[in-house]
Every structure is written in C-alpha cells, then in structure tokens.
Scaffold this motif. Structure first.
Motif, PDB file in Angstrom:
ATOM      1  N   SER A 144       0.696  -1.343  -0.491  1.00 53.93           N
ATOM      2  CA  SER A 144       0.080   0.045  -0.465  1.00 53.93           C
ATOM      3  C   SER A 144       1.144   1.253  -0.386  1.00 53.93           C
ATOM      4  N   SER A 145       2.165   1.061   0.076  1.00 50.92           N
ATOM      5  CA  SER A 145       3.093   2.365  -0.130  1.00 50.92           C
ATOM      6  C   SER A 145       4.305   2.206  -0.738  1.00 50.92           C
ATOM      7  N   THR A 146       5.010   2.768  -1.164  1.00 53.07           N
ATOM      8  CA  THR A 146       5.910   2.833  -1.720  1.00 53.07           C
ATOM      9  C   THR A 146       7.193   1.354  -0.492  1.00 53.07           C
ATOM     10  N   GLN A 147       7.347   2.249   0.453  1.00 48.18           N
ATOM     11  CA  GLN A 147       8.294   1.295   1.155  1.00 48.18           C
ATOM     12  C   GLN A 147       7.604   0.076   1.054  1.00 48.18           C
ATOM     13  N   ASP A 148       6.715   0.066   1.063  1.00 44.36           N
ATOM     14  CA  ASP A 148       5.562  -2.046   1.365  1.00 44.36           C
ATOM     15  C   ASP A 148       6.678  -2.252  -0.377  1.00 44.36           C
ATOM     16  N   ASN A 154      12.490  -6.936  -1.385  1.00 42.15           N
ATOM     17  CA  ASN A 154      13.316  -7.114  -1.188  1.00 42.15           C
ATOM     18  C   ASN A 154      13.571  -9.129  -0.899  1.00 42.15           C
ATOM     19  N   GLU A 155      11.645  -9.109  -0.039  1.00 38.87           N
ATOM     20  CA  GLU A 155      12.234 -10.638   0.119  1.00 38.87           C
ATOM     21  C   GLU A 155      11.603 -11.347  -0.622  1.00 38.87           C
ATOM     22  N   PHE A 156      10.577 -11.125  -1.875  1.00 38.37           N
ATOM     23  CA  PHE A 156      10.936 -12.396  -2.937  1.00 38.37           C
ATOM     24  C   PHE A 156      12.293 -11.970  -3.485  1.00 38.37           C
ATOM     25  N   CYS A 189      10.790  -5.026 -11.223  1.00 42.87           N
ATOM     26  CA  CYS A 189       9.513  -4.945 -10.073  1.00 42.87           C
ATOM     27  C   CYS A 189       8.971  -4.184  -9.819  1.00 42.87           C
ATOM     28  N   THR A 190       9.836  -3.672  -8.834  1.00 44.21           N
ATOM     29  CA  THR A 190       9.952  -2.470  -7.526  1.00 44.21           C
ATOM     30  C   THR A 190       9.282  -0.771  -8.377  1.00 44.21           C
ATOM     31  N   GLU A 191      10.132  -0.735  -9.866  1.00 39.38           N
ATOM     32  CA  GLU A 191       9.668   0.498 -10.510  1.00 39.38           C
ATOM     33  C   GLU A 191       8.223   0.387 -11.006  1.00 39.38           C
ATOM     34  N   TYR A 192       7.634  -0.934 -11.376  1.00 38.92           N
ATOM     35  CA  TYR A 192       6.203  -1.105 -12.518  1.00 38.92           C
ATOM     36  C   TYR A 192       5.330  -0.963 -11.209  1.00 38.92           C
ATOM     37  N   ALA A 193       5.611  -2.117  -9.878  1.00 41.99           N
ATOM     38  CA  ALA A 193       4.527  -1.241  -8.266  1.00 41.99           C
ATOM     39  C   ALA A 193       4.718  -0.256  -7.990  1.00 41.99           C
ATOM     40  N   THR A 194       5.760   0.189  -8.232  1.00 49.46           N
ATOM     41  CA  THR A 194       5.223   1.865  -8.023  1.00 49.46           C
ATOM     42  C   THR A 194       4.394   2.475  -8.397  1.00 49.46           C
ATOM     43  N   SER A 195       4.916   2.543  -9.941  1.00 53.05           N
ATOM     44  CA  SER A 195       4.414   2.557 -11.008  1.00 53.05           C
ATOM     45  C   SER A 195       2.567   3.252 -10.877  1.00 53.05           C
TER      46      SER A 195
END
Length: 460
Positions: A144-148, A154-156, A189-195
C-alpha cells in the motif's frame, strides 16, 4: 444515445425479450445463440455486425449508447419491457448494471457489483481464497506504499521467488506484468509496482509468486447455489507466437472434447470444481447471490492446482469456445439461472474440440493509430464451416469492413474432433477469406504447441 433501431417482424412477437449489454466478440457470441429462440435487444457502443445481424434475425431492437452506464441500460430495458437481461462483461458488472436492473424489478442474470468484487478487486479475491482454500493459494503480499513495495520485492529476491505484479482493480487483461517476460529484474518489479501506486492512488498492489506450470481457465455457470462446469480452456494471452510480446486480452483459446484439457487429470478437474463451489458458497453465506458465471483461472504445477484469479463473467475469448460447443439453448439456461433451478442436465456440451483466433491491428494491445479497412468473404467462410464473430469493427459495404481504433477486431471460431484440426481449418480460412492489414497467431492450438504443453506438463 442515438435513436433506437427497430428490426421487429410479425412472427417474433411471441418470443421472450432478452437484452444483452456490450459490443465485443463475447457479446456477439451471446447474440448469435440468443437470436435462435428469443427476440433480441441490445445496447451497444458501436454497430457490431454480428450483433446487428442477430438482432435483425430475431426481430428485435438495438441502440447505440453506453453499455457501462446503469441508467442508460435501465432506460432501454424499461422502454421495451425486457423479460430477461444477461450481463456478462467486466465494466457493466463493475459499474452495477445488474444491481440497477434488479432494483427496478427486472430479471437480470449476471453478478451484482458486490458478487463480482472477486474480479474487480484482486486482493479481495486472493484473500478469500487464502481463507477458504489455503492449500491452493500461492504465496503473495500486498503493498500500500512505496516502502511496502521495496520491502516485499527485497523479500522475494532474498527467497529467489520471481514476482507477478498485479493492479488491484480492472485493467482489461493488460495490467498484470510477469517476471522475466515483462519485468526483467527485481528493480523493474519495484518500479512498476511503484508506478501503479502513483497512477492508482486509491488502490493497493498485489505481488504474487510466479507459478511454474500451465495456466488454464474453467468457468462455473451458477444460479447462486448450484454450479455446472464448462469445458476447461487454454488461453493465449501473449501477443506474438511462441508466447512472446506484451500481454493482451487474449489472442485465442482452445477447448478439448472432454471437460478437462489434454494436460489435466480428473483430479485436477475435481479440485477446480471444489474450489469454485466453496467460493460460491462463501459468497452466498455473506448474503450475496451470484447468478451468472464464475470464471476461475488456475495453474497446473508440480505442487498441484494453484489459484491465479477469478472473473465474475464469461471470459473473452473463452466464452466464444464454450458457446460454440453448447448443445442447447442459452436462453433456457439464463431462465434456469434466474429461477435458481440449474442442474447438470440443463447444460450439455458437444463432444467436440474448439479453437478461437482473434485478428487484431498491428499495434494491439495498444490503440491503433488509424482505422483500417479489410475485406472478408463471408460466403466462403460459411462454406468452410467457420463462425465469424465481429468485435471492434463496423461494416462499410458488401465484404467490406473498417476497424475501430482499439482492441481486437474479429474472431474466427471452429470446432472439430481434435484441436489441431480446428486450428488448421481456421488458418486456412483466414488465408483464403480475408485481405487487409490484420494479424493473428497461427500457433494457437497447433500440434506443435500441444506437444510443447504436454512436455511442460510432464515436467511440472
């Protein structure tokens, strides 16, 4: 809304009035079936040639309007005293078209907005699966947030789990991105989820483990309590042959002579049925009645069947396959759904394999830059035993058509004793009967592709 177009004739006046909502190939398949024994009415976004012909043949009426707007649909249904409405497209369902019709006393079959939350809210669906069928639910996290997002990715990565990034809401089959085909690295993945969080500030993001195996779909036709399974289907979501390119709403699909697919076991089929019945029961226990189609997406993996997603409607292209082998009246099934009296004997499927192939503009899944002209020899298609279902195009003259600047243009549907034969028949028909700048996947349902699927299944 434009003026309604009446295609009534005297010998259809005693037929029940059935309403369909939407303009795609799926609605064309509904129209073709319902026109056999009903007086067909339709609210459509454009003059889909298949729907127009079906309305004309049945002696009904159509209007060009907004199928996704509950008030427009209600006004049309009220004006013509519709007996039954069948709603099975994602946006009308999510917008509450069924709710509005039911509130005003119409016999509307299709999930209410709350019932179809399992489609328009992917997080709701997977949480329900985890509670009802945990052994069939893949590993997942919710951001629900960029930190999430950063923590989850990172866990994946630390667990060496490849990720699938899913928007919470509807995206027309084009929002899910998978490692490594679409997202090559964990940073991607991080960039797309954040977008997604930025573009959809009212939604969360679902991050799921990538499953290794074979993806397939099976639809449960339900009156809210009883459920009958359709034949399982294998969809081709990737744009280009050999499953390359971006994801789409579906380039084509096949079903087998049996309800299970060639790579499935009887146990696989039973697991799917048990899962879907539990979900129907859970929805029902929450005081929500779901009359329509629960569309289950699953993976066959080396750990057995795993859940992927639910849709609260007939899939597209899967419904084109299913209705091509339906042995009986779709109208009678809809009435049984409304009455809550569905049994296994009410829905019979022919012992035939089916293949569907969509033809699309070069830019698909992106909108086309311009409208394209093509020709189709309908008479020759009929001689070859092929069914054509139009989607986003209009007829401009004899054998002449023009595409609209979006989505899939038209579908070819064939049935045969086996899948490769149906596939070859379609390829031959496209080469002989269509001219113009449309593209399709020749490999859908081919013998070579089936061998590849069998190899994947044996290694899963």
């Amino acid at each position: 809304m434009t003026a309604d177009t009446s295609l009534e004739n005297a010998n259809t006046m005693t037929k029940k009035k059935f309403l369909i909502v939407g303009s795609g190939g799926r609605e064309g398949a509904f129209a073709t079936n319902l026109a056999k024994d009903t007086k067909l009415y339709a609210i459509i976004g454009h003059e889909n040639p298949t729907i127009l012909k079906s309305v004309k043949d049945s002696g009904g009426i159509y209007t060009i309007g907004n199928p996704n707007d509950p008030k427009s649909v209600l006004d049309f249904a009220t004006r013509y005293g519709i007996d039954y409405a069948f709603v099975s497209a994602d946006d009308p369902l999510a917008n509450g078209v069924v709710d509005t019709l039911l509130k005003e006393g119409f016999k509307a079959v299709g999930g209410t907005r709350e019932a179809t939350k399992i489609e328009w809210d992917k997080i709701h669906a997977i949480n329900m699966m985890k509670n009802e069928c945990p052994e069939f639910t893949p590993f997942y996290k919710i951001a629900s947030s960029t930190q999430d997002v950063q923590n989850i990715i990172n866990e994946f990565e630390s667990k060496n789990i490849q990720a699938v990034i899913k928007p919470q809401g509807l995206t027309g089959g084009k929002g899910v991105k998978v490692m490594p085909e679409h997202l090559h690295t964990y940073n991607d993945c991080t960039e797309y989820a954040t977008s997604l969080l930025t573009d959809r500030p009212d939604e969360k993001v679902l991050i799921v483990e990538r499953l290794e195996g074979i993806e397939f779909t099976i639809m449960g036709i339900t009156d809210g309590k009883n459920m009958v399974l359709s034949p399982a289907s294998y969809d081709y979501p990737f744009r280009y042959e050999n499953d390359t390119g971006p994801g789409t709403g579906g380039m084509g699909c096949f079903t087998s002579r049996e309800k299970k697919l060639p790579f499935m076991t009887d146990a696989d089929l039973n697991h799917c049925k048990d899962i879907m019945q539990k979900i129907i029961n859970k929805i029902n226990s929450n005081g929500v009645i779901f009359k329509g189609v629960l569309n289950g997406g699953f993976f066959k993996t080396n750990d057995g069947i795993k859940f992927m997603e639910f849709n609260g409607r007939f899939g597209d292209p899967e419904s084109l396959n299913i209705l091509s082998v339906l042995d009986g009246s779709l109208a009678e099934i809809i009435i049984k759904l409304w009455e809550g009296k569905l049994t296994e004997d009410d829905i019979i499927f022919a012992k035939k394999s089916s293949v569907v192939k969509y033809l699309v503009a070069k830019e698909y899944p992106n909108p086309s830059k311009e409208e394209l002209e093509f020709t189709l020899d309908e008479d020759e298609v009929d001689k070859l035993g092929i069914k054509v279902l139009f989607a986003t195009c209009v007829k401009t003259g004899k054998h002449q058509y023009k595409t609209l600047k979006k989505s899939r243009v038209l579908a070819f549907v064939a049935t045969a004793d086996d899948i490769p034969t149906a596939s070859s028949v379609i390829n031959n028909a496209i080469k002989r009967c269509i001219t113009g700048p449309l593209e399709y996947r020749q490999d859908i349902g081919s013998a070579e592709n089936l061998e590849k699927l069998q190899t994947i299944s044996q290694n899963s």
